[in-house]
Design a protein around this motif. Structure first.
Motif, PDB file in Angstrom:
ATOM      1  N   THR A 173      22.741  11.925 -38.199  1.00  0.00           N
ATOM      2  CA  THR A 173      21.313  12.190 -38.430  1.00  0.00           C
ATOM      3  C   THR A 173      21.067  12.290 -39.932  1.00  0.00           C
ATOM      4  N   ARG A 174      20.115  11.495 -40.447  1.00  0.00           N
ATOM      5  CA  ARG A 174      19.905  11.415 -41.910  1.00  0.00           C
ATOM      6  C   ARG A 174      19.079  12.583 -42.438  1.00  0.00           C
ATOM      7  N   TYR A 175      17.939  12.884 -41.828  1.00  0.00           N
ATOM      8  CA  TYR A 175      17.048  13.936 -42.322  1.00  0.00           C
ATOM      9  C   TYR A 175      16.538  14.778 -41.158  1.00  0.00           C
ATOM     10  N   LEU A 176      16.246  16.046 -41.453  1.00  0.00           N
ATOM     11  CA  LEU A 176      15.493  16.916 -40.562  1.00  0.00           C
ATOM     12  C   LEU A 176      14.101  17.055 -41.163  1.00  0.00           C
ATOM     13  N   ILE A 177      13.077  16.496 -40.492  1.00  0.00           N
ATOM     14  CA  ILE A 177      11.699  16.523 -40.991  1.00  0.00           C
ATOM     15  C   ILE A 177      11.043  17.822 -40.507  1.00  0.00           C
ATOM     16  N   LEU A 178      10.578  18.625 -41.455  1.00  0.00           N
ATOM     17  CA  LEU A 178      10.003  19.931 -41.134  1.00  0.00           C
ATOM     18  C   LEU A 178       8.483  19.840 -41.096  1.00  0.00           C
ATOM     19  N   GLY A 179       7.921  20.153 -39.924  1.00  0.00           N
ATOM     20  CA  GLY A 179       6.469  20.250 -39.805  1.00  0.00           C
ATOM     21  C   GLY A 179       6.019  21.680 -40.082  1.00  0.00           C
ATOM     22  N   GLU A 180       4.897  22.083 -39.499  1.00  0.00           N
ATOM     23  CA  GLU A 180       4.397  23.448 -39.697  1.00  0.00           C
ATOM     24  C   GLU A 180       5.232  24.433 -38.898  1.00  0.00           C
ATOM     25  N   PHE A 181       5.463  25.590 -39.487  1.00  0.00           N
ATOM     26  CA  PHE A 181       6.222  26.629 -38.803  1.00  0.00           C
ATOM     27  C   PHE A 181       5.362  27.232 -37.683  1.00  0.00           C
ATOM     28  N   PRO A 182       5.852  27.348 -36.447  1.00  0.00           N
ATOM     29  CA  PRO A 182       5.048  27.878 -35.327  1.00  0.00           C
ATOM     30  C   PRO A 182       4.906  29.393 -35.429  1.00  0.00           C
TER      31      PRO A 182
END
Length: 469
Positions: free
Chosen positions: A373-382
């Motif tokens: 896995t190349r990247y972990l894309i972080l969205g908004e924190f729940p």
């Protein structure tokens, strides 16, 4: 065996006849004695004439029986009885007691003798047939022996011929072997000569290689060491048409490129795509050849226009293979409080990437991150107080923990879209050099803490970048 039994039966019959004769003679003698006794008794017993007549008749019959049975007339009843028992035991032991008498015994003996005679005749016939068969078998065996001797003689002659042929072949092989030995000796001389020449050439080559190694060492000492962690470019801009806002790049169908893939553009002087300053972005619109494609300019900086020789890079697309990504948190491109997770999946898929793990239903995680896995894309924190937020926060923590453990770099959603060159259609604020700080107000994230492995420019990156093909 049958002849021996017949002889025994004949002996028995003869003995019985002799015995019968003896009994008759005995009865005659007894009868003579009786007459003498009668003569003497006639004078003494006149009143018993009738009785004497009956007795005489009975005695006459008894004497006749004795004679017929082979006894003498003077033999007593006891003598006759003992002889009878002895004869029955000797000659009638194999017969039933109801027929153990002289007449039935003789009849049975005669029947047995007749049967034996028939058996003997049949046996003689069988012996004759067997003898004829034996003679035929002997003739057949003699014929087979003759054929075998002829075959053996022929085989011996063939073996002698084969031995002579083998001897000739062996002599030819010995001569050929001697010839090959001479040729081998000659070839060995040639090989030794060639080996000597090769050794001289190898020595000369070794000296030349040593000289070249020294030259290479000197040249390398005069050059700067390249960054082993530098991310190479995916391709180059070959031509730019600013009027039509189009560019042509040096990757195409043979590189598994397809339309709608987006690239960021940076200066051709930069060696690390991740550290380079972005000049703009392009989107592939048409595949022209195995190594040529047309793209439209989706964003650029007027003061730094896209030029021929600029480099292009995409975090999702990779030459010849799929790059894996993971997604964590809430995905919302345009702040409309609606999830854009499917749209992000579509963007990654359009750029030939794949999603290894993403938020699932009820706060779970669909899929699993791996070392590929190349990247972990972080969205908004729940951080909301909804029922599923706690499960989503646990999934967020779990995915960040996995990223730390596997050495996977994390990147924010906005940074990912910027590096991708993706432009949100409904966004109204300006980007680039014309952007204003007030268009990007700060938002409270609660107690959210940035993961330790989140990438920031200039920080140490322990993982080597994904190789490009």
């Amino acid at each position: 065996m049958a002849s021996r039994d017949n002889q025994t039966l004949q002996g028995v019959v003869i003995a019985l006849v002799l015995l019968l004769i003896l009994m008759i003679v005995g009865l005659l003698l007894i009868n003579n004695e009786r007459k003498k006794q009668v003569a003497r008794a006639d004078a003494a017993v006149q009143d018993a004439s009738s009785q004497r007549t009956a007795a005489s008749s009975a005695q006459s019959e008894a004497n006749s029986f004795k004679q017929w049975m082979g006894f003498k007339e003077e033999d007593t009843f006891q003598t006759v009885e003992e002889a009878f028992k002895e004869d029955m035991t000797k000659y009638g032991s194999t017969f039933d007691e109801s027929v153990r008498f002289y007449s039935p015994l003789l009849q049975n003996l005669q029947q047995e003798n007749h049967k034996l005679a028939l058996s003997e005749t049949q046996a003689k016939s069988n012996v004759k047939e067997l003898d004829e068969q034996l003679q035929a078998l002997k003739a057949e065996m003699e014929k087979q022996f003759t054929e075998f001797r002829n075959t053996e003689k022929k085989m011996q002659e063939d073996a002698a011929a084969e031995r002579a042929k083998f001897e000739k072949t062996r002599q030819d092989m010995v001569a050929e072997q001697n010839k090959l030995a001479e040729q081998l000796a000659q070839h060995r001389e040639e090989v030794d000569k060639a080996r000597s020449e090769l050794s001289s050439a190898e020595k000369k080559q070794t000296e030349q290689l040593a000289k070249l190694d020294r030259d290479i060492t000197i040249l390398r000492s005069n050059q700067a060491d390249p960054d082993p962690f530098a991310q190479p470019a995916d391709g180059l801009v070959r031509w730019v048409n600013q009027k039509d806002q189009k560019v042509w790049i040096n990757i195409g169908e043979a590189d598994h490129l397809r339309p709608q893939v987006t690239f960021t553009v940076y200066s051709g002087d930069e060696s690390d795509a991740l550290k380079a300053e972005t000049k703009g972005s392009i989107e592939v619109t048409k595949i022209l050849s195995p190594h040529m494609a047309e793209a439209r300019i989706t964003s650029d900086i007027p003061t730094r226009p896209l030029m021929e020789g600029d480099k292009i890079y995409s975090q999702v697309w990779n030459r010849g293979r799929q790059v894996g990504f993971a997604i964590a948190g809430l995905i919302d491109f345009n702040d409309d409080d609606k999830s854009d997770l499917e749209e992000l999946n579509r963007i990654i898929a359009l750029n030939n990437g794949k999603v290894d793990a993403q938020p699932g239903e009820n706060g779970g995680v669909d899929g699993e991150m791996t070392v590929d896995t190349r990247y972990l894309i972080l969205g908004e924190f729940p951080d909301s107080a909804l029922k599923d937020s706690e499960a989503q926060r646990q999934a967020w923590a779990k995915m960040n923990e996995s990223a730390d453990r596997l050495g996977i770099e994390t990147i924010s959603l906005d940074e990912f879209l910027t590096l991708m060159g993706w432009k949100v259609e409904l966004r109204t604020v300006a980007l680039g050099s014309s952007a204003r700080p007030e268009d990007f107000p700060l938002e409270s994230r609660g107690e959210y803490k940035v993961p330790n492995n989140q990438y920031s420019p200039g920080s140490f990156r322990p993982r080597k970048p994904q190789p490009t093909y």
